[in-house]
Design an enzyme around this catalytic site. Structure first.
Site, PDB file in Angstrom:
ATOM      1  N   GLY A  45       0.836  -1.198   0.000  1.00 45.81           N
ATOM      2  CA  GLY A  45       0.000   0.000   0.000  1.00 45.81           C
ATOM      3  C   GLY A  45       0.869   1.245   0.000  1.00 45.81           C
ATOM      4  N   GLN A  50       3.468   9.908   0.344  1.00 46.92           N
ATOM      5  CA  GLN A  50       4.719   9.162   0.573  1.00 46.92           C
ATOM      6  C   GLN A  50       5.709   9.326  -0.581  1.00 46.92           C
ATOM      7  OE1 GLN A  50       2.368   5.438   1.809  1.00 46.92           O
ATOM      8  NE2 GLN A  50       4.255   5.257   2.993  1.00 46.92           N
ATOM      9  N   CYS A  95       5.171   0.242   7.447  1.00 42.64           N
ATOM     10  CA  CYS A  95       4.941   1.356   6.528  1.00 42.64           C
ATOM     11  C   CYS A  95       6.236   1.634   5.777  1.00 42.64           C
ATOM     12  CB  CYS A  95       4.520   2.596   7.324  1.00 42.64           C
ATOM     13  SG  CYS A  95       4.206   4.054   6.316  1.00 42.64           S
ATOM     14  N   LEU A  96       6.128   1.854   4.480  1.00 42.52           N
ATOM     15  CA  LEU A  96       7.325   2.142   3.679  1.00 42.52           C
ATOM     16  C   LEU A  96       8.009   3.434   4.125  1.00 42.52           C
ATOM     17  CD1 LEU A  96       6.153   1.065   0.113  1.00 42.52           C
ATOM     18  CD2 LEU A  96       7.938  -0.009   1.493  1.00 42.52           C
ATOM     19  N   HIS A 137      -5.084   2.449   7.135  1.00 45.50           N
ATOM     20  CA  HIS A 137      -3.674   2.877   7.236  1.00 45.50           C
ATOM     21  C   HIS A 137      -3.353   3.926   6.156  1.00 45.50           C
ATOM     22  CE1 HIS A 137       0.801   2.068   7.780  1.00 45.50           C
ATOM     23  NE2 HIS A 137       0.766   2.669   6.604  1.00 45.50           N
ATOM     24  N   GLU A 138      -3.726   3.641   4.930  1.00 46.56           N
ATOM     25  CA  GLU A 138      -3.424   4.571   3.822  1.00 46.56           C
ATOM     26  C   GLU A 138      -4.229   5.858   3.939  1.00 46.56           C
ATOM     27  OE1 GLU A 138      -0.838   3.978   2.314  1.00 46.56           O
ATOM     28  OE2 GLU A 138      -0.670   1.842   2.739  1.00 46.56           O
ATOM     29  N   HIS A 141      -2.645   8.424   6.108  1.00 47.57           N
ATOM     30  CA  HIS A 141      -1.597   9.219   5.445  1.00 47.57           C
ATOM     31  C   HIS A 141      -2.189  10.498   4.842  1.00 47.57           C
ATOM     32  CE1 HIS A 141       2.039   6.805   5.695  1.00 47.57           C
ATOM     33  NE2 HIS A 141       1.397   5.717   5.309  1.00 47.57           N
TER      34      HIS A 141
HETATM   35  C1  QAP Z   1       0.354  -0.442   4.778  1.00 41.91           C
HETATM   36  O1  QAP Z   1       2.510  -1.149   4.265  1.00 41.91           O
HETATM   37  C2  QAP Z   1      -0.250  -1.613   5.464  1.00 41.91           C
HETATM   38  O2  QAP Z   1       9.202  -1.689   6.976  1.00 41.91           O
HETATM   39  C3  QAP Z   1       1.299  -0.796   3.680  1.00 41.91           C
HETATM   40  O3  QAP Z   1      11.139  -2.648   5.380  1.00 41.91           O
HETATM   41  C4  QAP Z   1       0.197  -1.997   6.720  1.00 41.91           C
HETATM   42  O4  QAP Z   1       3.343  -1.791   2.312  1.00 41.91           O
HETATM   43  C5  QAP Z   1      -1.249  -2.335   4.869  1.00 41.91           C
HETATM   44  C6  QAP Z   1       7.246  -2.396   3.979  1.00 41.91           C
HETATM   45  C7  QAP Z   1      -0.372  -3.075   7.360  1.00 41.91           C
HETATM   46  C8  QAP Z   1      -1.815  -3.421   5.513  1.00 41.91           C
HETATM   47  C9  QAP Z   1      -1.374  -3.793   6.752  1.00 41.91           C
HETATM   48  C10 QAP Z   1       7.582  -1.992   5.260  1.00 41.91           C
HETATM   49  C11 QAP Z   1       8.244  -2.893   3.166  1.00 41.91           C
HETATM   50  C12 QAP Z   1       5.898  -2.285   3.444  1.00 41.91           C
HETATM   51  C13 QAP Z   1       8.881  -2.090   5.728  1.00 41.91           C
HETATM   52  C14 QAP Z   1       3.540  -1.600   3.476  1.00 41.91           C
HETATM   53  C15 QAP Z   1       9.876  -2.585   4.895  1.00 41.91           C
HETATM   54  C16 QAP Z   1       9.555  -2.988   3.617  1.00 41.91           C
HETATM   55  C17 QAP Z   1       4.838  -1.788   4.117  1.00 41.91           C
HETATM   56 CO    CO Z   2       2.138   3.819   5.463  1.00 41.15          CO
END
Ligand code: QAP
Ligand code: CO
Length: 171
Positions: A45, A50, A95-96, A137-138, A141
């Protein structure tokens, strides 16, 4: 084109995103770039802020039952609004914009969201399980909020300590 991801504690992440008014090529290019950037970073996501664009646009691409992330399952939500929510659930989020950090967050278990697609056509969608969490979550943001702001006082302290240490070590 892959764009740079804004990471914590960059103040840009606190920006309240603005409604999209023009469903034009600029928006489409942004959405395409967001997808490329998210996949490149192994995300599921991403919100426009971001990649430093303060507009109400987000994408979600959850893996299916076989753990495959298919582009045909990509969701693009423009100007989303939660119009109903129910229940409560806890999930270990990441979270990215806060790389390598994961913590339990409590959110609604079910949401109904109204949104537009990239052409400005309006839809409604019911979300549960991981999709409900991802949408919330998104959408946070878009309000300038990160999941770490939802942590308990102690967990937030622990995060700040860990993050400061990490910045010092320049990881
Ligand atoms: C948001 O999160 C989300 O720390 C999206 O090193 C969170 O894509 C959606 C990511 C929980 C559903 C459930 C995080 C990749 C990606 C990191 C992400 C990392 C590499 C997070
Ligand atoms: Co995020």
């Amino acid at each position: 084109m892959i764009r740079e991801i804004v990471t914590y504690p960059n103040k840009l992440l606190k920006t309240r995103s603005k409604s999209v008014e023009q469903f034009d090529q600029t928006l489409h290019t942004l959405l395409d770039d967001m997808y490329e950037t998210m996949i490149n970073k192994n995300g599921i996501g991403l919100a426009a802020i971001q990649v430093a664009e303060p507009i109400c646009a987000l994408i979600i691409n959850l893996p299916d039952e076989d753990d495959k992330q298919k582009k045909e399952d990509l969701l693009e939500l423009i100007n989303p609004e939660i119009i109903e929510m129910e229940g409560s659930t806890i999930y270990k989020e990441g979270c990215l914009s806060v790389p390598q950090y994961y913590e339990d967050v409590q959110r609604a278990e079910w949401v109904r969201v109204r949104y537009c697609d990239r052409f400005g056509k309006q839809y409604e969608m019911e979300c549960d399980e991981l999709l409900a969490i991802a949408v919330q979550h998104e959408m946070d943001h878009l309000k300038g909020e990160l999941f770490i702001e939802k942590l308990s006082y102690l967990k937030r302290k622990k995060f700040e300590k860990e993050w400061k240490k990490r910045l010092k070590e320049k990881k």
